[in-house]
Write a protein that holds these residues in place. Sequence first.
Motif, short mmCIF file in Angstrom:
data_model
loop_
_atom_site.label_atom_id
_atom_site.label_comp_id
_atom_site.label_asym_id
_atom_site.label_seq_id
_atom_site.Cartn_x
_atom_site.Cartn_y
_atom_site.Cartn_z
N ASP A 144 -18.29 11.10 -8.52
CA ASP A 144 -16.91 10.79 -8.18
C ASP A 144 -16.91 10.20 -6.79
OD1 ASP A 144 -16.59 12.02 -10.53
OD2 ASP A 144 -15.42 13.72 -9.79
N LEU A 145 -16.30 9.05 -6.67
CA LEU A 145 -16.48 8.31 -5.43
C LEU A 145 -15.23 7.49 -5.13
CD1 LEU A 145 -18.81 7.34 -3.42
CD2 LEU A 145 -18.96 5.34 -4.90
N GLN A 146 -14.84 7.48 -3.88
CA GLN A 146 -13.75 6.61 -3.49
C GLN A 146 -14.33 5.26 -3.11
OE1 GLN A 146 -11.17 8.18 -0.46
NE2 GLN A 146 -9.93 9.11 -2.05
N ILE A 147 -13.88 4.22 -3.82
CA ILE A 147 -14.37 2.88 -3.53
C ILE A 147 -13.83 2.44 -2.18
CG2 ILE A 147 -14.44 0.48 -4.32
CD1 ILE A 147 -15.76 2.24 -6.29
N ASP A 148 -14.72 2.13 -1.29
CA ASP A 148 -14.34 1.74 0.06
C ASP A 148 -15.45 0.88 0.64
OD1 ASP A 148 -13.28 1.63 2.57
OD2 ASP A 148 -14.08 3.57 3.20
N PRO A 149 -15.61 -0.34 0.08
CA PRO A 149 -16.78 -1.14 0.47
C PRO A 149 -16.70 -1.61 1.92
CG PRO A 149 -15.27 -2.42 -0.89
CD PRO A 149 -14.74 -1.03 -0.88
N VAL A 150 -17.82 -1.97 2.48
CA VAL A 150 -17.85 -2.39 3.89
C VAL A 150 -17.26 -3.79 4.05
CG1 VAL A 150 -19.84 -0.97 4.50
CG2 VAL A 150 -20.20 -3.32 3.77
N LYS A 230 -8.97 -15.81 -3.21
CA LYS A 230 -10.26 -15.42 -3.81
C LYS A 230 -10.08 -14.06 -4.46
CE LYS A 230 -14.84 -15.70 -4.20
NZ LYS A 230 -15.38 -16.63 -5.20
N GLU A 231 -10.29 -14.03 -5.76
CA GLU A 231 -10.00 -12.80 -6.50
C GLU A 231 -11.06 -11.72 -6.26
OE1 GLU A 231 -7.58 -13.08 -9.48
OE2 GLU A 231 -7.46 -10.91 -9.26
N ASP A 232 -12.32 -12.11 -6.43
CA ASP A 232 -13.39 -11.09 -6.40
C ASP A 232 -14.58 -11.56 -5.57
OD1 ASP A 232 -12.42 -9.05 -8.24
OD2 ASP A 232 -12.61 -10.60 -9.77
N VAL A 233 -15.21 -10.60 -4.92
CA VAL A 233 -16.54 -10.82 -4.35
C VAL A 233 -17.45 -9.71 -4.87
CG1 VAL A 233 -15.97 -12.13 -2.28
CG2 VAL A 233 -15.83 -9.62 -2.24
N TYR A 234 -18.74 -9.88 -4.70
CA TYR A 234 -19.71 -9.02 -5.36
C TYR A 234 -20.71 -8.42 -4.38
CZ TYR A 234 -17.79 -11.31 -9.44
OH TYR A 234 -16.92 -11.77 -10.40
N HIS A 248 -28.29 -3.81 -9.71
CA HIS A 248 -26.99 -3.89 -10.38
C HIS A 248 -26.06 -4.74 -9.54
CE1 HIS A 248 -27.95 -0.89 -13.37
NE2 HIS A 248 -28.24 0.01 -12.45
N LEU A 249 -25.42 -5.71 -10.18
CA LEU A 249 -24.42 -6.53 -9.51
C LEU A 249 -23.05 -5.91 -9.77
CD1 LEU A 249 -23.97 -9.30 -7.99
CD2 LEU A 249 -23.48 -10.26 -10.24
N CYS A 250 -22.31 -5.63 -8.71
CA CYS A 250 -21.03 -4.93 -8.86
C CYS A 250 -19.90 -5.75 -8.24
CB CYS A 250 -21.05 -3.59 -8.12
SG CYS A 250 -22.38 -2.50 -8.57
N LYS A 251 -18.71 -5.65 -8.85
CA LYS A 251 -17.52 -6.16 -8.18
C LYS A 251 -17.23 -5.20 -7.03
CE LYS A 251 -14.95 -8.56 -11.74
NZ LYS A 251 -13.82 -8.54 -12.67
N LEU A 252 -17.09 -5.74 -5.83
CA LEU A 252 -16.92 -4.82 -4.70
C LEU A 252 -15.55 -4.13 -4.73
CD1 LEU A 252 -18.51 -6.38 -1.51
CD2 LEU A 252 -19.30 -4.47 -2.88
N GLY A 255 -15.95 -1.67 -8.21
CA GLY A 255 -17.19 -0.95 -8.46
C GLY A 255 -17.80 -1.26 -9.81
N GLU A 256 -17.09 -2.06 -10.62
CA GLU A 256 -17.58 -2.37 -11.97
C GLU A 256 -18.93 -3.09 -11.90
OE1 GLU A 256 -16.32 -5.41 -15.60
OE2 GLU A 256 -15.02 -5.17 -13.87
#
Length: 682
Positions: A144-150, A230-234, A248-252, A255-256
């Motif tokens: 369980d993780l809160q998505i909070d990318p750098v 820009k919708e998404d970065v990875y 694994h390549l993830c949508k930042l 997290g997908e």
Amino acid sequence: MNPPGNTSSDSSQALPKPSSAEMAKIVFLPSGHRGEFPVGSSVLSAARNLGVDIDSVCGGRAVCGRCQVTLCEGEFSKHGIASKLTHLSAYGETEKKYSQIKGMNADRRLSCQAIILGDVVVDVPPDSQIHRQMVRKGADEIRDLQIDPVVQLFYLELPKPSMSDQTCDLSRVIERLTAEWGLPNLDADFRFLQTLSAALRAGETYAGDWKITVAVRLKKTLIAVWPGFKEDVYGLAVDVGTTTVAGHLCKLGSGEVVASGGMMNPQIRFGEDLMSRISYLQQNEGQAPVLTNSVRKALADLVAQVCQEALISSSDIVEMTLVGNPTMHHLVLGIDPTQLGMEPFPLVVDSGVSVLARDLDLQLNPGASVYLLPCIAGHVGGDTAGVILSQGPHTSDEMTLVIDVGTNAELVLGSKNRLIACSSPTGPAFEGAQISSGQRAAPGAIERVRIDPQTLVPRIKVIGCELWSDDPNFATEVASIGVTGICGSGIIEVVAELFLSGVIDETGRMLAKGHVIHNHPHLLPKGRNVEYVLYRTADRVIKVIPSDIRAIQLAKAACYSGAKLLMDEMGVDHVDKVLLAGAFGSYIDVKYAMILGMIPDCELSRVKSVGNAAGTGARIALLSAATRKEIQSVVRRVEKVETAIAPKFQDYFVSAMNLPNAVDPFPNLERVVQLPKTTVCV
Ligand code: FES
């Protein structure tokens, strides 16, 4: 963060003109935040004021669609609110336009456009939360993780310069980010500067519409810019193992995982295991850059592989995380790891390292960085840090033993009070190497084995075929892939089954009881020894020979002895839980691991395979900035045990050569498996 300006609302909406005293109540679910705001406020601005977690990339311009909410209709007596559809402004032209272009559920509203007209209860769905929760679903799923990318995206609409406003492009961007998003003291990567002007002025006339999306790293540095929204970065999370490189390549933003890839580590030509590669470097001075180039080439190939699968450009990857053992960690960074092969095995650096991807010859976004998780000791690397991060022994009350099984076994023992780690030289036998019919886990490899204790006839199952070999359709089903060898989990099972059926004794010796093995189709006398035939193909006999059993005994004894040393150091005589990590650990049947005596006795239901836990740790660090701080501080307090110089290691090793062990009892195992007292052939 300052509330972003509610700069765009539908002029088409005829809003009632409230008096200045007119206030309305709003409650946000599921957080329960509540407050009163002047009628005419946007839902997003109310949320911002209350600290409600609602995403927004475009700053309320109805472009990003991240701020969606749902109105909850009905009487909410607990809050004293009658929440009605009419208590929000009507669905306006801006939202309609957004919905036509991007699509939006009928019950959703853009909170930046919905205006509060009366008391309302509003639900913030998980996909609209900035710190959305990732929920663990299986062994390889992250905790369980809160998505909070750098790295975060911000959409900006900027005023064009004029003769009366000659503010430079960068200042224009920084001022807007500070004003709208409260980001202070921003700086910019120079590659950002190189691309900023073109993004702002994109278009045929070079006038541009001055609408851009920028990527900001650690709320501090502008690293990338795109024209428009820009919708998404990875991000790419990579586990650089001695044998394989996987990512694994993830949508930042969500997290997908959108693509996964892997390949053999090309350094294998310099040695199968770490010590061979370090020996190669000791004997071939100045060759470290060759190994560095080799692993960086593999990383570049991995990037190409996942981008092709996900149909994205590599410039859309703005962050990468990497876990690896100390030797791989140093080699990726271009640091000669030779010293890791010599006492006292010092690391060059043991903290987490961030480096620009371009400095590692990686073609990601020019402003992208690579974060390498911290190493723990000379033989315990960032891969173990990743295992700790994903399995969380440091947060548990239970005495947990985590074993990452590869060409070395890295072991971590402890609970939230204390953690101890070591590395034990298991060698590559668990990966099918140094086994006469061994192979890596791939289609055609025997992965499951059962031996009838009466007839000694085996049944097998191979990777890529669902049927057991005694199924009448097996031969047809397996024809296209063939039966090609035995992989790590298969060799574990066959040795354990040979022991359970009495073909080998507790010392691992194959019994040569002449009168019973005559003409047995699966027992081949070979001098004073016996070989066990597991499967015959038209051109090949797949068998287990005494040296295979010896190799597995050596590997499992090394693993067990490492665990014993840690238990000694911890002052415990049993563990509450055993977690087996690593690609091999994913396929191993934990019962057979215990029958061999590879792991300490433990309630079988408390022994679990946890998949590629190191790689999962890399994904966690990719998606959550907070966890990088967490693992850095946990690693600082991990105590290390050096197996190479531990006096008791040799004694434990000798006892552990027996199946399951010459001296240690296995009461939990004996409750579920009847271990042979004496070995007798049929
Ligand atoms: S904040 Fe972007 S659409 Fe509302």
